[in-house]
Design an enzyme around this catalytic site. Structure first.
Site, short mmCIF file in Angstrom:
data_model
loop_
_atom_site.label_atom_id
_atom_site.label_comp_id
_atom_site.label_asym_id
_atom_site.label_seq_id
_atom_site.Cartn_x
_atom_site.Cartn_y
_atom_site.Cartn_z
N ASP A 155 0.82 -1.21 0.00
CA ASP A 155 0.00 0.00 0.00
C ASP A 155 0.86 1.27 0.00
O ASP A 155 0.71 2.15 0.86
CB ASP A 155 -0.93 0.01 1.21
CG ASP A 155 -1.75 -1.25 1.34
OD1 ASP A 155 -2.04 -1.87 0.30
OD2 ASP A 155 -2.11 -1.62 2.47
N HIS B 41 -2.79 -1.41 -5.54
CA HIS B 41 -2.78 -0.37 -4.50
C HIS B 41 -1.65 0.63 -4.74
O HIS B 41 -0.62 0.62 -4.06
CB HIS B 41 -2.69 -0.96 -3.11
CG HIS B 41 -3.27 -0.03 -2.09
ND1 HIS B 41 -4.37 -0.35 -1.35
CD2 HIS B 41 -2.93 1.22 -1.72
CE1 HIS B 41 -4.68 0.66 -0.55
NE2 HIS B 41 -3.80 1.64 -0.77
N GLU C 219 -11.22 -1.61 -4.61
CA GLU C 219 -10.63 -0.98 -3.44
C GLU C 219 -9.44 -0.11 -3.86
O GLU C 219 -9.12 -0.01 -5.05
CB GLU C 219 -10.18 -2.03 -2.42
CG GLU C 219 -9.13 -3.00 -2.93
CD GLU C 219 -8.77 -4.08 -1.91
OE1 GLU C 219 -9.52 -4.24 -0.92
OE2 GLU C 219 -7.75 -4.76 -2.11
N ARG D 289 4.44 -8.81 0.39
CA ARG D 289 4.55 -7.98 -0.81
C ARG D 289 5.73 -7.00 -0.71
O ARG D 289 6.28 -6.80 0.36
CB ARG D 289 3.24 -7.19 -1.02
CG ARG D 289 2.05 -8.11 -1.28
CD ARG D 289 0.72 -7.40 -1.13
NE ARG D 289 0.42 -7.08 0.26
CZ ARG D 289 -0.77 -6.61 0.66
NH1 ARG D 289 -1.73 -6.42 -0.21
NH2 ARG D 289 -0.97 -6.33 1.93
#
Length: 344
Positions: free
Chosen positions: A34, A281, A218, A309
């Site tokens: 993110d 993201h 999202e 990630r």
């Protein structure tokens, strides 16, 4: 010149005319997920969750995140004491604001995620910050205090003098986190107050948004270019290699963004390969000299389901008619020129 012979001169001239060697970097640039970056006065500020709260770092280099500083710790009690996700740092009217999601209970199932905002006391991204509370993300504004809805990944959109909030949410609160996520929008009266009921602007309906165990919309992020507004969002499942980016386009900034019909969906606009898995993201910025546009995004480290990630950076361009062209994610270890104007 003293000590210089005619034989020396051509050599020195040749050396001075040689171009400087181009600097390179390779992805990934950091561990984590993110990624959020905000550029102000030539400095990049990165924001992330961790160490029991929210962290901010600064760097003059887009490809190096800098030392993380804890700027806010979660409280011992309350709606936001656990599960801090995907914070974003923004600057409005001489103050810094951090939008984030959190929950009253730790771990899964993730039934209690709500969105909140912090405000800096002064014009300093490192705080201190005041907790401005939970943001209203429901359908009954007159009962806002008692009717919040599940909400994550909230981001602001300033447009034509009006501030809007965009986020990912559930249509109704549920007893399982295996629930579809949609994109919603509402007006804001200031950076910490939502002032309208939410409007649904996107649901996972296209073939490239569906087909897995859970359909998601999202991580919405805003891009503006040549009179258009884009919402670049993540879709499919965040824990799978099929995670990817979709796009909503408001073709004219004079159109009302609170009307779903004014947003045109397209995609996928950025998706993984056999070598770069589960891209999503993202956030956006420009090179130090403002001549290039860059995307930061995360990708999965393996094909195994999960949230292990890392963070990557890549330049993107624009088409002749003003749409973003993100290209293909470049594999790890492949040398890429550093952002234009970045000093090594």
């Amino acid at each position: 010149m003293l000590g210089c012979t005619t034989a020396d001169a051509p050599v020195k001239q040749q050396e001075s005319s040689q171009p400087e060697a181009e600097a390179y970097f390779t992805n990934p640039i950091a561990d984590g997920a993110d990624p959020w970056v905000y550029k102000k006065d030539g400095v990049y500020y990165f924001c992330s969750s961790g160490n029991g709260g929210i962290q901010v770092s600064k760097s003059e280099k887009l490809t190096e995140l800098g030392e993380k500083v804890l700027v806010w710790e979660t409280p011992d009690t309350g709606w936001n004491k656990s599960n801090v996700w995907a914070p974003e740092l923004h600057h409005f009217n001489g103050k810094w604001y951090i939008y984030y999601a959190a929950a009253k209970k730790p771990g899964g199932p993730f039934l209690h995620q709500r969105s909140g905002v912090l405000e800096s006391v002064a014009d300093d991204p490192f705080g201190p910050y005041v907790d401005k509370g939970m943001l209203y993300t429901g359908d009954s504004i007159q009962y806002a205090a008692s009717a919040p809805k599940w909400a994550i990944d909230l981001t602001p959109l300033p447009l034509n003098g009006q501030l809007y909030a965009i986020w990912s949410g559930w249509k109704s609160d549920a007893d399982t986190d295996k629930t579809k996520q949609h994109l919603y929008m509402a007006t804001m009266s200031n950076p910490w107050t939502i002032s309208s009921n939410r409007v649904l602007i996107s649901s996972p309906e296209e073939p490239w948004e569906t087909g897995g165990p859970l359909d998601l919309n999202e991580g919405p992020q805003v891009l503006k270019h040549q009179g258009k507004v884009f919402i670049i969002y993540s879709t499919r499942e965040s824990w799978l290699k099929e995670y990817r980016l979709g796009q909503l386009t408001l073709s004219d900034t004079l159109l009302n963004p609170m009307e779903a019909a004014h947003w045109v969906k397209s995609g996928p606009v950025f998706e993984g390969t056999d070598e770069v898995l589960g891209v999503g993201h993202c956030s956006f910025t420009t090179s130090p000299d403002n001549t290039e546009h860059w995307i930061l995004y995360h990708s999965k480290k393996s094909e195994e389901p999960g949230w292990d990630r890392n963070i990557r950076a890549q330049e993107f361009t624009w088409t002749a008619d003003g749409f973003p062209d993100f290209g293909t994610p470049v594999p790890a270890g492949v040398p890429l020129p550093v952002p234009s104007g970045q000093e090594e």
